[in-house]
Structure formats: structure tokens, C-alpha cells
Enzyme design. Structure first.
Site, PDB file in Angstrom:
ATOM      1  N   HIS A 109       0.854  -1.200   0.000  1.00  0.00           N
ATOM      2  CA  HIS A 109       0.000   0.000   0.000  1.00  0.00           C
ATOM      3  C   HIS A 109       0.885   1.243   0.000  1.00  0.00           C
ATOM      4  CE1 HIS A 109      -3.614  -2.398   0.937  1.00  0.00           C
ATOM      5  NE2 HIS A 109      -2.861  -3.060   1.814  1.00  0.00           N
ATOM      6  N   ASP A 112      -1.557   8.746  -1.252  1.00  0.00           N
ATOM      7  CA  ASP A 112      -1.526   9.914  -2.136  1.00  0.00           C
ATOM      8  C   ASP A 112      -2.391  10.983  -1.480  1.00  0.00           C
ATOM      9  OD1 ASP A 112      -2.358  11.838  -4.012  1.00  0.00           O
ATOM     10  OD2 ASP A 112      -2.855  10.390  -5.576  1.00  0.00           O
ATOM     11  N   HIS A 114      -4.062  14.557  -1.780  1.00  0.00           N
ATOM     12  CA  HIS A 114      -4.389  15.632  -2.726  1.00  0.00           C
ATOM     13  C   HIS A 114      -3.972  16.995  -2.176  1.00  0.00           C
ATOM     14  CE1 HIS A 114      -7.636  13.197  -5.133  1.00  0.00           C
ATOM     15  NE2 HIS A 114      -6.492  12.543  -5.000  1.00  0.00           N
ATOM     16  N   HIS A 149      -5.758   9.005  -0.370  1.00  0.00           N
ATOM     17  CA  HIS A 149      -6.143   7.632  -0.726  1.00  0.00           C
ATOM     18  C   HIS A 149      -4.917   6.805  -1.060  1.00  0.00           C
ATOM     19  CE1 HIS A 149      -5.577   8.116  -5.139  1.00  0.00           C
ATOM     20  NE2 HIS A 149      -5.971   9.351  -4.941  1.00  0.00           N
ATOM     21  N   CYS A 150      -5.068   5.491  -1.020  1.00  0.00           N
ATOM     22  CA  CYS A 150      -4.020   4.580  -1.441  1.00  0.00           C
ATOM     23  C   CYS A 150      -3.962   4.578  -2.969  1.00  0.00           C
ATOM     24  CB  CYS A 150      -4.309   3.178  -0.916  1.00  0.00           C
ATOM     25  SG  CYS A 150      -2.963   2.013  -1.215  1.00  0.00           S
ATOM     26  N   HIS A 159      -7.933  -0.536  -4.723  1.00  0.00           N
ATOM     27  CA  HIS A 159      -7.632  -0.145  -3.342  1.00  0.00           C
ATOM     28  C   HIS A 159      -8.531   1.008  -2.878  1.00  0.00           C
ATOM     29  CE1 HIS A 159      -3.680  -2.297  -2.349  1.00  0.00           C
ATOM     30  NE2 HIS A 159      -4.130  -2.824  -3.472  1.00  0.00           N
ATOM     31  N   MET A 164      -9.900   2.523   0.835  1.00  0.00           N
ATOM     32  CA  MET A 164      -8.721   3.284   1.279  1.00  0.00           C
ATOM     33  C   MET A 164      -8.766   4.757   0.865  1.00  0.00           C
ATOM     34  SD  MET A 164      -5.608   0.556   1.055  1.00  0.00           S
ATOM     35  CE  MET A 164      -4.642   1.395   2.300  1.00  0.00           C
ATOM     36  N   HIS A 269     -27.308  16.546   0.505  1.00  0.00           N
ATOM     37  CA  HIS A 269     -28.493  17.358   0.818  1.00  0.00           C
ATOM     38  C   HIS A 269     -28.901  17.022   2.239  1.00  0.00           C
ATOM     39  CE1 HIS A 269     -32.601  19.041   0.011  1.00  0.00           C
ATOM     40  NE2 HIS A 269     -32.959  18.091   0.861  1.00  0.00           N
ATOM     41  N   GLU A 293     -29.490  24.159  -1.331  1.00  0.00           N
ATOM     42  CA  GLU A 293     -30.346  22.999  -1.028  1.00  0.00           C
ATOM     43  C   GLU A 293     -29.529  21.706  -1.186  1.00  0.00           C
ATOM     44  OE1 GLU A 293     -33.432  22.560  -4.046  1.00  0.00           O
ATOM     45  OE2 GLU A 293     -32.287  23.853  -5.387  1.00  0.00           O
ATOM     46  N   THR A 294     -28.824  21.610  -2.303  1.00  0.00           N
ATOM     47  CA  THR A 294     -28.022  20.421  -2.623  1.00  0.00           C
ATOM     48  C   THR A 294     -26.691  20.906  -3.166  1.00  0.00           C
ATOM     49  OG1 THR A 294     -30.025  19.175  -3.147  1.00  0.00           O
ATOM     50  CG2 THR A 294     -27.974  18.328  -4.063  1.00  0.00           C
ATOM     51  N   HIS A 320     -28.597  13.095  -2.922  1.00  0.00           N
ATOM     52  CA  HIS A 320     -29.936  13.351  -3.465  1.00  0.00           C
ATOM     53  C   HIS A 320     -30.142  12.830  -4.885  1.00  0.00           C
ATOM     54  CE1 HIS A 320     -33.892  15.177  -3.811  1.00  0.00           C
ATOM     55  NE2 HIS A 320     -33.814  15.594  -2.560  1.00  0.00           N
TER      56      HIS A 320
HETATM   57 CU   LIG Z   1      -3.759   0.110  -0.663  1.00  0.00          CU
END
Ligand SMILES: [Cu+2]
Length: 356
Positions: A109, A112, A114, A149-150, A159, A164, A269, A293-294, A320
Site C-alpha cells: 500500500h 496519495d 491531494h 487515498h491509497c 484499493h 482506502m 443534501h 439545497e443540494t 440526493h
Molecule cells: Cu492500498
């Protein structure tokens, strides 16, 4: 003065870079992560020099029950939960994560972020086999909610959809602001991770149960390629945020709802409520939108919404696309205590037989 704290036209990433000796002098703080939907204790406003914030996460592969029919997922997790825990720092701080791949796991594993810059979000520098650990440092120089995330080479989508992912929240040092620079504060933060799951079925149309993670791979990839999830769940299971797991609030309380989706679009929502102030793309140096609203979370991102509750009762917080919410599982509850407000809403006459 309008907008003193927002949109100065200078990306945060152009701030000056510190040398290794300068970084070595920064104060270190160690944060113990907590399981979602809770978020670890943190400060919304900080002053002074950046800090190095140390986190530790263990990767845990395990079979999880994902609905009330006993359907199982061969899951891959950060710290044993879907989503992984939310990490909070303030812009300019350094994140220093130690990532542990338990010896009992089967797969390699990595992670990453962002919110990080370079080396595929840190993925290239964090490849760990079972029984190994690694420590990565990066500067959190942009404010917002960011997915992590992986992303192991050749197996990234599997993954991610096996569980993950999580959120890194980088708060502006001065805290959240409305579009004209007034402070926005929250009393409670909840973190919701939405997961599109792809559980294979057997010839009789029953969900398959696998003894090992590796055995689930080929069939799962086949379902993934249809782009049709079998389940869409908040926090790992149909109904995870209902009943005992429901989110709680009081009239007058301001809640920050963090919503991550690492793979697929969603549209949160709050039934009976709104997004008072929403950063649907999740980056706090942009002005938030009000009265939504959304809102819309792009697959591969995390967004944030503030709401101050004005009425008591049980609210539903959901995706929604109502089929995804009620048939596939993407719905939770917020139980709110307090006094009803007749000015905002009143049942003038209860349902009864029609009259002429
Ligand atoms: Cu992984």
C-alpha cells in the site's frame, strides 16, 4: 473593507520555502486520530509559526459486513475504518505521517494526499509492504478539505473502492471566512466518507463472500468495469449513520459536514435544512456559497458545508440521487434536540378528511 482575507490573487504555494535546519526548529505536535464520523480535537484559528503535526495510521485489511443482509466486502482500510480518519492541520503547517502496513496484511500500500505537492501526492515515497512502515512529511500550503487515498501502481481503483480513502482538512490560520471576510466558526465537525462498492454476485444472483482479499480481486474488477455500484454507503455500511450511529446536534449548534468521495460524484443534501455556507469544491481560500439545497462533490474530492440548526427533529443527510440514497445506501441521520420554531414552520391544520 470587502474580502480582506480571501482571494488575494496569490496562490499559497508561492510562500517562501524553509530550509531543513529551519524546519528542524519548528514546534512538533502529536495528534491521536479518532474514528469517523468524529474529527480529532483541533484549533480553528492559530497564531505564530507553522508546526510539524505528527500522525500515525495503520493499514488494516479485513472483511466487513456492509449491509443488513450480511453482505461482505473484502475491505482495505486506513486505521480500520471507512473512511480513514480525518486529519486536521492549519495552512502552513507540515504534515508528518507515519504509515504502517501491518504484517498480517497481504498487499502493498501507500498514500496519495491531494493536499500535497510532488511525487504523485506522496504515493511514490510511501510504498510499504506488509511488515513495513514509512514516514512522509509535506507542507500543507493550501487550505481546504482534500482527499487522501491509497494508490499502488497497477491497482489504484481497487484499493480506493475497497475503502482506502479519507480527508485531510487544512484550515486557514485565521479560520473560516464568509465572502466578505467575517469569521465563520463551527461547534462540531463530522466527517462523512461516501463509498461506491462493487460486490460481485454468483450465478444465483447472490452476493459472493470471499475467504481472502486476493480471491475477491478478479470478480470485483469485472463489476467495477460496468460502472454500476452494488452499494453506495456512508462510512462503510448501509445505515452506519442511523440509529445508534446517527449524528447529533442541538438547535443553535453550528455543524461542519465534511464529505469525501474519492472515486465517484455525489450530491449531498440535508432534508429539512440547508447548506448555510458551502465550499463544494472544498478549498477555503475561495468564497463559500450560501443557502444551498443540494451541493456537489466531484469524485476525487472532499467538500465542506456549515449549517446552524434551527429546528429540532430527525434530519436525513443523503446523496440526493434518491435511488443511490434509499436503494443503494447513501443516507444517514442527524438527531437534533431543542425547541420547535412555529415562525419557521407550523402545521396550520393536521391531516383530516377532505371538506367541501
Ligand atoms: Cu492500498
Amino acid at each position: 473593507m470587502a474580502a480582506p482575507a480571501l482571494a488575494k490573487g496569490k496562490p499559497a504555494a508561492t510562500d517562501k520555502f524553509l530550509s531543513e535546519p529551519e524546519i528542524a526548529k519548528l514546534k512538533r505536535i502529536k495528534v491521536d486520530l479518532v474514528a469517523p464520523p468524529m474529527v480529532h480535537k483541533h484549533e480553528q484559528v492559530v497564531t505564530g509559526a507553522p508546526r510539524i503535526v505528527e500522525f500515525r495510521m495503520e493499514i488494516v485489511e479485513k472483511k466487513m459486513v456492509i449491509d443488513d443482509k450480511g453482505t461482505t466486502l473484502q475491505a482495505m482500510t486506513f486505521n480500520g475504518s471507512l473512511p480513514g480518519p480525518t486529519m486536521v492541520v492549519n495552512a502552513g503547517d507540515y504534515v508528518e505521517l507515519t504509515l504502517v502496513n501491518l504484517a498480517s496484511n497481504a498487499m502493498p500500500h501507500n498514500v496519495d494526499f491531494h493536499g500535497a505537492t510532488g511525487a504523485l501526492g506522496g504515493a511514490k515515497l510511501t510504498n510499504v509492504n506488509p511488515g513495513e512502515q514509512v514516514t512522509l512529511r509535506f507542507k500543507a500550503d493550501r487550505a481546504g478539505t482534500f482527499v487522501y487515498h491509497c494508490a499502488p501502481e497497477g491497482m489504484v481503483p481497487w484499493h480506493v473502492v475497497a475503502g482506502m480513502s479519507g480527508t485531510l482538512m487544512v484550515l486557514p490560520r485565521g479560520g473560516l471566512k464568509d465572502p466578505v471576510g467575517n469569521p465563520l466558526r463551527y461547534d462540531t465537525a463530522y466527517t462523512i466518507g461516501e463509498f461506491d462498492l462493487y460486490i460481485p454476485k454468483d450465478a444465483d444472483g447472490k452476493y459472493k463472500d470471499y475467504k481472502t482479499l486476493a480471491e475477491s480481486y478478479t470478480d470485483t474488477m469485472e463489476v467495477m468495469r460496468t460502472l454500476l455500484p452494488s452499494h453506495v454507503v456512508f462510512n462503510g455500511k448501509v445505515g452506519a449513520l442511523t440509529g445508534e450511529g446517527a449524528l447529533k446536534a442541538k438547535v443553535g449548534e453550528t455543524v461542519l459536514f465534511i464529505h469525501s468521495q474519492a472515486n465517484r460524484d455525489t450530491r449531498p443534501h440535508l432534508i429539512g435544512g440547508h447548506g448555510d455556507w458551502v465550499w463544494e469544491t472544498g478549498k477555503f481560500d475561495n468564497p463559500p456559497e450560501r443557502d444551498l439545497e443540494t451541493w456537489f462533490i466531484r469524485g476525487g474530492s472532499a467538500g465542506a458545508a456549515l449549517y446552524t440548526f434551527k429546528q429540532p427533529g430527525v434530519y436525513a443527510y443523503l446523496n440526493h440521487n434518491l435511488i443511490e440514497a434509499f436503494e443503494f445506501g447513501a443516507a444517514g441521520h442527524v438527531v437534533v434536540e431543542g425547541k420547535w420554531n412555529d415562525d419557521l414552520m407550523k402545521q396550520v391544520k393536521a391531516p383530516g378528511p377532505t371538506t367541501a
